[in-house]
Scaffold this active site. Structure first.
Site, PDB file in Angstrom:
ATOM      1  N   ASP A   1      -5.392  -0.696   5.029  1.00  0.00           N
ATOM      2  CA  ASP A   1      -3.998  -0.338   4.877  1.00  0.00           C
ATOM      3  C   ASP A   1      -3.618   0.831   3.832  1.00  0.00           C
ATOM      4  O   ASP A   1      -3.201   1.839   4.392  1.00  0.00           O
ATOM      5  CB  ASP A   1      -3.373  -1.321   4.167  1.00  0.00           C
ATOM      6  CG  ASP A   1      -3.146  -2.711   4.838  1.00  0.00           C
ATOM      7  OD1 ASP A   1      -3.789  -2.735   5.928  1.00  0.00           O
ATOM      8  OD2 ASP A   1      -2.268  -3.659   4.571  1.00  0.00           O
TER       9      ASP A   1
ATOM     10  N   ALA B   1       0.736  -1.239   0.075  1.00  0.00           N
ATOM     11  CA  ALA B   1       0.174  -0.027   0.201  1.00  0.00           C
ATOM     12  C   ALA B   1       0.738   1.201   0.203  1.00  0.00           C
ATOM     13  O   ALA B   1       0.333   2.202  -0.589  1.00  0.00           O
ATOM     14  CB  ALA B   1      -0.975  -0.010   1.203  1.00  0.00           C
ATOM     15  N   ALA B   2       2.001   1.038   0.784  1.00  0.00           N
ATOM     16  CA  ALA B   2       2.854   2.029   0.685  1.00  0.00           C
ATOM     17  C   ALA B   2       3.476   2.730  -0.576  1.00  0.00           C
ATOM     18  O   ALA B   2       3.580   3.845  -0.989  1.00  0.00           O
ATOM     19  CB  ALA B   2       3.873   2.173   1.836  1.00  0.00           C
TER      20      ALA B   2
HETATM   21  C1  MEV Z   1      -3.806  -6.426   6.739  1.00  0.00           C
HETATM   22  O1  MEV Z   1      -2.940  -5.344   6.672  1.00  0.00           O
HETATM   23  C2  MEV Z   1      -5.164  -6.555   7.284  1.00  0.00           C
HETATM   24  C3  MEV Z   1      -6.076  -7.385   6.976  1.00  0.00           C
HETATM   25  O2  MEV Z   1      -7.215  -7.333   7.925  1.00  0.00           O
HETATM   26  C4  MEV Z   1      -6.596  -7.552   5.774  1.00  0.00           C
HETATM   27  C5  MEV Z   1      -7.530  -6.324   5.120  1.00  0.00           C
HETATM   28  O3  MEV Z   1      -7.945  -5.575   6.122  1.00  0.00           O
HETATM   29  O4  MEV Z   1      -7.630  -6.050   3.925  1.00  0.00           O
HETATM   30  C6  MEV Z   1      -5.659  -8.923   7.447  1.00  0.00           C
END
Ligand code: MEV
Length: 318
Positions: free
Chosen positions: A156, A114-115
Site C-alpha cells: 500500500d 497509507a495515504a
Molecule cells: C491491503 O490493501 C492488502 C493486503 O494484501 C494486506 C497487505 O498486503 O499488507 C490485504
C-alpha cells in the site's frame, strides 16, 4: 550530542489513494501483486510553524482528533510518522501544527491509512527543509502501516509513495509495469467498512489450520498476477478481465469476500463489465471492475442500483 532543534517552515503535500489490481492477501505470503495509484482521491497534510515551546500538535479533523506529539500514546497512528521521522534525522520536537485531511474512505481498501502517512511524511520533510525521497517516505509510512495492519506486505505505502503502477513482491524493490492500452476501471464502495488487520489475521488463522490448501490458493493467485502482467503489457483487456474474475474466486475461497461485495460484482458483470473483483483486504470496502470506455455509464448505474455508496472512475494510460 542530543536531538537538534529545527524550526519548521510552512509546507504542504498530498498523496494518492491506491487500488490493488490483483494479488491482495497472497502478497503477504511472498507472492507478487499489482497495484495502481488513484491520483484523483487524495490525502493532504499541512505544516504551519507555531510559537516556541508549543511542541508539535497533530490535527485530523476528519476523524475528530487532535493530539500533542509529546502526549500521544506509543501506538497513536497520528504520531508514528512524525516520531519516526524526527528520530531518523536526530531532531527535537519542532513547534507548530501538522494537519491531515483525506478524501479517501476509511477502512475500505483504498489505502487511506497509507495515504495519510505518506502525505504527513512528505509535508513534514518539506517543512524541515528536506526534499522528500521516495524510499524514505515509503519507509516512514511503513511504520504507520505496521501499526494499522500488524503484518503488512508493504504494497500500500509503496504504490502510494511511488505514485505509479507497481509489480510488487514483499521485501523487494517495486518494478514498474508496461501498459499496452488504456485501462478503464470503476471503483465502487460497498459502504461496509472492514479492518485490514482483522481480515489479514483471519486469513493467517485459516492458513495455519489448513496450510496445504491455502499455499495452493496463494500460489495460484501468484500465477494469475504473472498472467495479468503479460495481459497489461499487451493491452489484452479481455484477458485481464477474466483474470480479475479468477482472482475473485480465489479471494472468495480465502474467506475475504462479503455478500454486499458479491452483489456489486454480479451487477457489474451483468451490465457487461470485462471482469470484477474486490480490492484490498475485503470483508467490505471496495470492488474494482474493468470496463470498455463506452460501458462506463451503464456499469456505474448498475453499481449504484446494486447498493454502491460511491463510484469512482480511474484510467491507466500506456
Ligand atoms: C491491503 O490493501 C492488502 C493486503 O494484501 C494486506 C497487505 O498486503 O499488507 C490485504
Amino acid at each position: 550530542m542530543g536531538p537538534v532543534l529545527c524550526a519548521l517552515s510552512a509546507a504542504e503535500a498530498s498523496a494518492s489513494g491506491k487500488v490493488i489490481l490483483l494479488g491482495e492477501h497472497s502478497v503477504v505470503y511472498g507472492q507478487p501483486a499489482i497495484a495502481i495509484p488513484v491520483s484523483t482521491l487524495r490525502a493532504r497534510a499541512w505544516v504551519k510553524p507555531g510559537p516556541v515551546g508549543m511542541g508539535l500538535q497533530i490535527e485530523a479533523p476528519d476523524v475528530n482528533r487532535r493530539v500533542r506529539l509529546a502526549e500521544a500514546a506509543a501506538d497513536d497512528p497520528l504520531a508514528v510518522v512524525p516520531r519516526a521521522l524526527l528520530q531518523r534525522h536526530g531532531l527535537a520536537e519542532p513547534d507548530g501544527w501538522l494537519t491531515v485531511r483525506s478524501e479517501l474512505p476509511i477502512a475500505a481498501g483504498l489505502g487511506s491509512g497509507a495515504a495519510v502517512a505518506v502525505a504527513m511524511a512528505r509535508a513534514l520533510l518539506l517543512a524541515l527543509g528536506h526534499t522528500p525521497d521516495v524510499d524514505e517516505v515509503s519507509a516512514l509510512a511503513f511504520e504507520a502501516e505496521k501499526l494499522h495492519h500488524g503484518t503488512p506486505s508493504g504494497i500500500d505505502q509503496t504504490v502510494i509513495a511511488w505514485e505509479r503502477p507497481v509489480f510488487f513482491v514483499r521485501g523487494e524493490r517495486p518494478q514498474s509495469i508496461a501498459v499496452g492500452a488504456p485501462l478503464d476501471v470503476l471503483i465502487a464502495n460497498s459502504g461496509v467498512s472492514a479492518s485490514t488487520r482483522a481480515m489479514v489475521s483471519g486469513v493467517r488463522a485459516r492458513a495455519q489450520a489448513d496450510p496445504e490448501t491455502y499455499q495452493r490458493y496463494f500460489a495460484r493467485i501468484g500465477e494469475l498476477v504473472l498472467a495479468a502482467r503479460e495481459a497489461l503489457a499487451t493491452g489484452d483487456v479481455r484477458r485481464l478481465g477474466a483474470l480479475f474474475d479468477q482472482n475473485q474466486a480465489l479471494l472468495q475461497a480465502l474467506g475475504v469476500s462479503h455478500p454486499r461485495l458479491e452483489a456489486l460484482l454480479v451487477a457489474a458483470r451483468q451490465a457487461g463489465a470485462l471482469g470484477a473483483k474486490l480490492t484490498g483486504a475485503g470483508g467490505g470496502g471496495n470492488i474494482i471492475t474493468l470496463i470498455e470506455p463506452d460501458q462506463a455509464e451503464a456499469v456505474r448505474n448498475a453499481l449504484l442500483q446494486a447498493g454502491a455508496s460511491q463510484v469512482w472512475a480511474t484510467r491507466l494510460e500506456p
